[in-house]
Motif scaffolding. Structure first.
Motif, PDB file in Angstrom:
ATOM      1  N   GLN A 103      -7.296  14.108   5.093  1.00  0.00           N
ATOM      2  CA  GLN A 103      -5.934  14.022   4.552  1.00  0.00           C
ATOM      3  C   GLN A 103      -5.469  12.572   4.519  1.00  0.00           C
ATOM      4  O   GLN A 103      -6.000  11.723   5.240  1.00  0.00           O
ATOM      5  CB  GLN A 103      -4.957  14.862   5.383  1.00  0.00           C
ATOM      6  N   PHE A 104      -4.492  12.350   3.672  1.00  0.00           N
ATOM      7  CA  PHE A 104      -3.887  11.022   3.584  1.00  0.00           C
ATOM      8  C   PHE A 104      -2.405  11.206   3.312  1.00  0.00           C
ATOM      9  O   PHE A 104      -2.008  12.032   2.501  1.00  0.00           O
ATOM     10  CB  PHE A 104      -4.520  10.209   2.455  1.00  0.00           C
ATOM     11  N   SER A 105      -1.606  10.419   3.980  1.00  0.00           N
ATOM     12  CA  SER A 105      -0.158  10.522   3.876  1.00  0.00           C
ATOM     13  C   SER A 105       0.422   9.124   3.890  1.00  0.00           C
ATOM     14  O   SER A 105      -0.061   8.277   4.646  1.00  0.00           O
ATOM     15  CB  SER A 105       0.319  11.232   5.135  1.00  0.00           C
ATOM     16  N   LYS A 106       1.443   8.890   3.098  1.00  0.00           N
ATOM     17  CA  LYS A 106       2.037   7.548   3.104  1.00  0.00           C
ATOM     18  C   LYS A 106       3.536   7.656   2.954  1.00  0.00           C
ATOM     19  O   LYS A 106       4.035   8.473   2.185  1.00  0.00           O
ATOM     20  CB  LYS A 106       1.390   6.724   1.996  1.00  0.00           C
ATOM     21  N   LEU A 142      -7.061  11.521  -2.304  1.00  0.00           N
ATOM     22  CA  LEU A 142      -5.625  11.683  -2.035  1.00  0.00           C
ATOM     23  C   LEU A 142      -4.933  10.318  -1.987  1.00  0.00           C
ATOM     24  O   LEU A 142      -3.842  10.141  -2.527  1.00  0.00           O
ATOM     25  CB  LEU A 142      -5.411  12.408  -0.702  1.00  0.00           C
ATOM     26  N   HIS A 202      -4.369   8.868  -5.332  1.00  0.00           N
ATOM     27  CA  HIS A 202      -3.248   9.499  -6.035  1.00  0.00           C
ATOM     28  C   HIS A 202      -1.917   8.845  -5.694  1.00  0.00           C
ATOM     29  O   HIS A 202      -0.963   8.906  -6.462  1.00  0.00           O
ATOM     30  CB  HIS A 202      -3.203  10.984  -5.667  1.00  0.00           C
ATOM     31  N   THR A 203      -1.836   8.217  -4.529  1.00  0.00           N
ATOM     32  CA  THR A 203      -0.549   7.622  -4.127  1.00  0.00           C
ATOM     33  C   THR A 203      -0.412   6.183  -4.613  1.00  0.00           C
ATOM     34  O   THR A 203       0.632   5.577  -4.437  1.00  0.00           O
ATOM     35  CB  THR A 203      -0.383   7.608  -2.595  1.00  0.00           C
ATOM     36  N   ASN A 261       9.703   8.306  -4.376  1.00  0.00           N
ATOM     37  CA  ASN A 261       8.737   9.402  -4.407  1.00  0.00           C
ATOM     38  C   ASN A 261       7.491   9.130  -5.235  1.00  0.00           C
ATOM     39  O   ASN A 261       6.633   9.989  -5.381  1.00  0.00           O
ATOM     40  CB  ASN A 261       9.437  10.681  -4.874  1.00  0.00           C
ATOM     41  N   ALA A 262       7.380   7.961  -5.799  1.00  0.00           N
ATOM     42  CA  ALA A 262       6.167   7.546  -6.510  1.00  0.00           C
ATOM     43  C   ALA A 262       6.239   6.043  -6.678  1.00  0.00           C
ATOM     44  O   ALA A 262       7.304   5.444  -6.532  1.00  0.00           O
ATOM     45  CB  ALA A 262       6.090   8.210  -7.881  1.00  0.00           C
ATOM     46  N   MET A 263       5.084   5.433  -7.001  1.00  0.00           N
ATOM     47  CA  MET A 263       5.086   4.025  -7.363  1.00  0.00           C
ATOM     48  C   MET A 263       5.775   3.169  -6.295  1.00  0.00           C
ATOM     49  O   MET A 263       6.772   2.510  -6.531  1.00  0.00           O
ATOM     50  CB  MET A 263       5.837   3.902  -8.708  1.00  0.00           C
ATOM     51  N   VAL A 264       5.210   3.201  -5.111  1.00  0.00           N
ATOM     52  CA  VAL A 264       5.863   2.501  -4.013  1.00  0.00           C
ATOM     53  C   VAL A 264       4.803   1.937  -3.077  1.00  0.00           C
ATOM     54  O   VAL A 264       3.733   2.526  -2.897  1.00  0.00           O
ATOM     55  CB  VAL A 264       6.817   3.461  -3.259  1.00  0.00           C
TER      56      VAL A 264
END
Ligand SMILES: Cc1cc2nc3c(=O)[nH]c(=O)nc-3n(C[C@H](O)[C@H](O)[C@H](O)COP(=O)(O)OP(=O)(O)OC[C@H]3O[C@@H](n4cnc5c(N)ncnc54)[C@H](O)[C@@H]3O)c2cc1C
Lengths: 289, 812
Positions: free
Chosen positions: A172-175, A88, A91-92, A180-183
């Motif tokens: 889980q992973f959250s950022k 996950l 993916h971010t 909303n992407a590429m940050v």
């Protein structure tokens, strides 16, 4: 600048021993940026791309030995089951182009508090396999991050792989980022339930000089789940427990105000992410029955 | 030396036939045998595929044998006296050919500027903002140049900075420019005010007494960057006649030329400019960047010099959108009619004037929006501060105002308990409405209709993120960062509409030149169009070919590279190029057509009476009557002859605004767009997903419908950017830029870009060529306030600042 191109792992270790100042380059997605902007001008650059075993991984009984140069894309594609939190987090990271090049070895090499792999690695648990001509040693991830962009490697050492515990429960992973992407993370949070040991582990990114675990929060939650017999009953986590866990996670952080966000927002957001990711993982644990 | 297009420098490894500049000289066919490729068709632009596949030759790809690389040393502090500059060590570096400072400037003209020549070519005595050019280096390798520049020792004595209205206009404020004598200096309230424009019409006090509700608000608009593709770059080649050939990505060749030549001490005829491949501009290339620097180094060293900024430097290499503070008061009666508006708009112009005076004029004259208000009291001004210089950017002063007046319109509607769209429609301007400047709106102004259209579009379904396998995070706030699976997410819908002027206003002699030639090649009539219009991605070259086909009835049109061998085309800004240079092409084509017909009458007039009596057109390669009868092939009419004309085209003259009352017929044309924004807000984390941004815009006539939609979608997205993420952050204590990179200056990715349904209205403006209206800027105006309105609706927060950051939504 001299460009070293070792053809094998042994050659790489020998070269690093001979030139401890040599900067390894794997995907180059950190190194090249630093060179382009003249933030770094190493005398030696050492290309690791011919050392193909760094791009391989082995799935063992309890652990995954993840080669230092395995790109994020491969982790997302092939290790979703064994390393769900890291998958996950992968993916971010940035964009598909960067994910095709960059990997965990580079993230650890840079050891930025904002590196996205770190919270997932800390929550999942594992060790860094560091090698030199003097031999190999295993550095627990908990001891790896020493300061802002400083890690526990000796000058002659290279990262061969990371040994990561295979997930025995949901992760889980959250950022948080302002797009909303590429940050780059304003702050990030990883959580892993370990039903085998009946423990919960966490990782916090971008909210302290190094990636950290929220140990008090982990201990509190581990104890609370235990006392209420929730691992066995798979009953819901009481909101008060989730709330206190969130508060303890927020309290564990030591963030600063910077151009990406304020310290107080980071603390607040960590609390929200902690509560939500606990909810998701616990629900998954309950559903798995 | 290099004044012929074919000798333009080629990239290494490519043939000389692939010069490093925009391929505008490609002959554009119609694409298919059945279409004529004239106006109204969506012919494809020649640079589109090249840009998407990475093959487009930008100005940064220019190359010349034996060329040197230029590098600019910039100030590390915002405001300081320069005590000394020591270039010795830099000059002694091997590979370095020249190091230049202010003392090396060749003539008495050492400043430049669009309207006020207040910008030093190289800093003299003082630096006034972070990143100001101080010295130049030319070396045989870009790294050598950069490292040599690092060896230049500049001794600064720091001065206090002025960064906002309070610090800049305090009685004892340090003056950013001492001894001003420009044409605005006489009427400004303080020397740190560049220009001030009041507008007073009717009696705001008396009208306020009639108001049932009065709503006030203070608003803040952050500093936006153009973030164009292709950083500043160009190549200056010294010529044998002592002049220089300059290949550069810019927005207005002749304006550059006017500023460059006097600094070099050359007549304009010896500074030959050719447009190179431009990625985008959005106003950021109106001011000079490397132009004079490159020429100075080339003339000094006698070698071609290329300068390319990297993205970091680019943030210092061009002006930004003015950040603004706006104070508004709106009054209305119970029945939903506006009584009056008072407003005060303070724009931060930064250290140099750039386009600030014109931005002030726009902000003031468009400050109340597309509404009928007879009693107004308006003031707009731009400050000199030590912040980064600000100037032109898409929307030009109208953007900041629209953000504030649309927030106000929602507030008044809420006070009156009226639907926000209904309230706007009750006050919407129409053809015949009098602007605050006293100028009547004399062409269609379908403001209420545009609002009706966006409101009538179907709403995107609720909770689009739900799938059978759980939440699709890409459709949620936070996106791939996986922050919510629906928790805390609230939908909001908001509306906004805006008004933008088209073309240069306030009495400016705004004209464009086009040269058109028609001749027979291989038995077929071929038109050649030559203008100095900067193609910056707006699609002008495509439209020029379409116009030539429609007017001259030819299939093959060759667009010559834009250069200064032809007269000025004016700026590619103010949404003006299709109107102005498109108008010039049309105008010249019509004159060429008359000559062709004259030729035909002389050659064939005796064979058919229609030559003398009928209205004649050129169509499908023939001379035809308006009744459709073919009289001759154009090829036969022309034979060996060619017709070649260069003509200027002007829009209706405008007037300056009165300095005290703001009255005057200052604008040429207006353009209108309305948006409806649908957002999903994670109210706990303060993250926003814009789900849809529907737009309706009147374009008068869509010359190329595909390009029109592209412009509207692009403008909409740029407006979204400044609503939720784009901001150059300047430290208020040091006036230094804190985020000069795409790592921390965020622009929308494709995942941040919503669905953008576009409804194009075509109500002709009888004063404009083909009835068209400039398209490019209007969608940038209303997009931002629509998104803000939607976020307000979702959160119930007041949100008086843009961009909205997560901490503004969470209160943390
Ligand atoms: C546009 C862009 C976006 C980005 N976005 C993100 C993001 O969202 N999240 C994020 O976490 N990161 C991001 N990054 C940073 C970068 O992609 C990651 O840190 C990535 O993990 C680096 O991996 P790499 O293989 O490219 O490392 P490299 O650049 O090759 O190396 C990085 C560092 O690690 C050292 N190193 C590499 N391999 C070894 C080894 N085997 N042993 C010892 N030292 C080693 C290098 O010497 C260097 O110091 C971004 C980078 C770019 C350019």
């Amino acid at each position: 600048m001299e460009f070293l191109r070792p053809a094998s792992w042994q050659e790489a270790l020998a070269a690093k021993a001979e030139h401890p100042a040599a900067v390894p380059i794997a995907g180059g997605t950190d190194v090249m940026v630093e060179i382009n902007f003249d933030h770094r001008r190493p005398a030696y650059l050492m290309d690791l791309n011919r050392v193909t075993e760094l791009q391989e991984w082995e799935i063992g009984a309890d652990t995954v030995r993840l080669g230092a140069s395995v790109p994020y894309t491969k982790i997302m594609e092939h290790l979703r089951t064994e390393l769900p939190g890291l998958a996950l987090a992968s993916h971010t990271v940035a964009s598909p182009q960067i994910r095709n090049r960059g990997g965990v070895g580079g993230n650890l090499g840079t050891a930025s508090p904002a590196g996205d792999a770190h919270p997932a690695l800390l929550a999942g648990g594992g060790q860094v396999e560091a090698a030199s001509v003097r031999g190999t040693r295993m550095i627990p991830l908990d001891d790896f991050y020493l300061g802002v962009k400083r890690n526990a490697l000796e000058p002659d050492e290279l990262i061969r792989a990371v040994h990561l515990r295979k997930a025995s429960g949901p992760q889980q992973f959250s950022k948080v980022g302002t797009r909303n992407a590429m940050v780059i993370a304003v702050c990030a949070f990883g959580i892993a339930l370990h039903p085998d040991t009946r423990t919960v582990r966490t990782g916090i990114g971008s909210a302290a000089p190094t990636p950290i675990r929220a140990r008090t929060a982990e201990e509190f939650l581990t104890a609370a789940l235990d006392e209420a017999g929730l691992w066995d009953s798979r009953g819901p986590v009481p909101p008060s427990v989730a709330g206190q866990f969130a508060d303890l996670v927020a309290g564990a952080a030591n963030p600063i105000d910077d151009v990406r966000g304020t310290a107080s927002y980071r603390r607040h957001a960590l609390g929200v992410m902690a509560r939500r990711t606990l909810g998701w993982t616990w629900q998954e644990y309950r559903d798995a029955n | 030396m290099a004044d012929q297009p074919r000798t333009a420098p080629a990239r290494p490894g490519t043939s000389a036939a692939a010069p490093g500049r925009i391929p505008t000289s490609l002959t554009q066919g119609t694409g298919s045998a059945t279409t004529k490729g004239g106006i109204g068709e969506s012919t494809l632009r020649p640079d589109g595929i090249l840009k998407v596949t990475g093959e487009f030759a930008y100005s940064s790809d220019l190359w010349h044998e034996d060329m040197l690389w230029g590098y600019t040393l910039r100030s590390t502090v915002a405001h300081a006296r320069i005590l000394s500059i020591d270039t010795g060590e830099a000059l002694a570096t091997s590979g370095v050919y020249a190091v230049l400072t202010y003392d090396d400037l060749p003539t008495e003209v050492k400043n430049y500027g669009l309207e006020i020549r207040d910008t030093p070519v190289l800093a003299h005595g003082k630096v006034r903002h972070h990143g100001e050019p101080v010295a130049l280096v030319a070396a045989d390798h870009p790294e050598t140049a950069r490292r040599a520049a690092a060896k230049i020792r500049v001794e600064y004595e720091e001065l206090p900075v002025v960064t906002d209205e309070a610090s800049a206009t305090a009685p004892d404020a340090i003056l950013v420019h001492e001894g001003r004598d420009d044409h605005h200096s006489g009427h400004v309230p303080h020397p740190n005010v560049v220009h001030r424009q009041p507008i007073v019409r009717g009696d705001a006090d008396a009208a306020a007494a009639r108001a049932d509700v009065v709503v006030r608000g203070d608003y803040v608009f952050g500093m936006q960057d153009q973030a164009f593709l292709g950083p500043e770059s160009g190549l200056a080649v010294p010529a044998e006649d002592g002049g220089v050939d300059l290949y550069v990505a810019t927005q207005w060749l002749h304006s550059d030329l006017r500023q460059i030549a006097p600094v070099l001490g050359l007549p304009e005829s010896k500074v030959r400019m050719t447009l190179s491949g431009v990625g985008g501009a959005f106003g950021g290339r109106e001011d000079l960047s490397m132009q004079i620097h490159g020429c100075l180094l080339a003339l000094r060293t006698g070698k071609p010099v290329k300068i390319v900024y990297n993205r970091f430097e680019s943030f210092f290499g061009h002006v930004h959108r003015h950040p603004a503070r706006l104070r508004y008061e709106h009054g209305a009666t119970r029945d939903g009619k506006l009584t009056h508006v008072r407003c005060r708009i303070v724009l931060d112009g930064g250290a140099y004037a750039s386009a600030s005076p014109a931005v002030v004029g726009n902000a003031a004259s468009l400050s109340i929006g597309p509404y009928v208000v007879d009693d107004v009291d308006i003031e707009a001004l731009a400050l000199y501060t030590n912040n980064p210089p600000c100037g032109a950017m898409r929307g030009f002063g109208a953007v900041q105002a629209c953000f504030a007046y649309e927030a106000q319109m929602d507030k008044v509607a809420a006070e009156l308990d009226l639907d926000p769209v209904e309230f706007r429609q009750r006050n919407a301007m129409e053809q015949g409405t009098i602007m605050p400047t006293g100028q009547p709106v004399d062409s269609p102004a379908p403001v209420a209709e545009l609002l009706r259209r966006v409101k009538a579009m179907p709403l995107p379904p609720e909770q689009q993120w739900r799938t059978t396998e759980g939440a699709d995070v890409r459709a949620l706030p936070g996106g791939l960062s996986n922050t919510t699976h629906g928790e805390g997410v609230v939908r909001g819908v908001g509306y906004a509409v805006g008004i933008k002027n088209v073309g240069f206003s306030e009495g400016f002699d705004d004209y464009s030149t086009a040269r058109v030639r028609i001749e027979v090649i291989n038995g077929e009539p071929v038109a050649t169009v030559h203008t100095a219009m900067a193609e910056v991605g707006q699609g002008g070259v495509t439209v020029h070919a379409q116009i030539a086909r429609s007017e001259l009835g030819v299939t093959q049109v060759t667009i010559q590279p834009a250069d200064t061998r032809v007269g000025s085309a004016g700026s590619t800004s103010a949404s003006r190029q299709t109107y102005m240079t498109g108008g010039a092409v049309k105008n010249t084509c019509e004159a060429v057509r008359e000559k062709v017909l004259d030729l035909g009458r002389r050659r064939f007039g005796t064979y058919h009476p229609a030559w003398a009596t009928a209205e004649l057109l050129l169509e499908g390669g023939r001379v035809v009557t308006d009744g459709g009868e073919a009289l001759a092939d154009i090829a036969d009419v022309l034979g060996d002859e060619s017709v070649d004309l260069e003509l200027e085209f002007r829009h209706r003259p405008t007037q300056a605004f009165d300095l005290r009352t703001g009255q005057g017929n200052g604008h040429v044309q207006y353009s209108f767009a309305a948006h409806r924004a649908v957002v999903e807000v994670d109210t706990e984390l303060g993250l926003v997903k814009v789900v849809e941004l529907a737009c309706a815009q009147d374009v008068g006539k869509a010359l190329n419908p595909l390009s029109v939609v592209g412009q509207i979608q692009g403008g909409t997205t740029q407006g979204l950017g400044v609503a939720v993420m784009e901001e150059i952050v300047v430290d208020p204590k040091t006036a230094k830029v804190r985020n000069p990179s795409f790592t921390d200056y965020l622009i929308p990715t494709i995942l941040d870009t919503p669905t953008i349904p576009v409804d194009v209205l075509e109500l002709a403006d009888e004063h404009a060529p083909y009835g068209l209206r400039g398209v490019g800027e209007a969608p940038t105006l209303s997009s931002t306030p629509a998104v803000l309105a939607a976020i307000r609706q979702a959160t119930g927060l007041e949100l008086n600042r843009t961009p909205v950051r997560p901490e503004h939504l969470t209160g943390a």
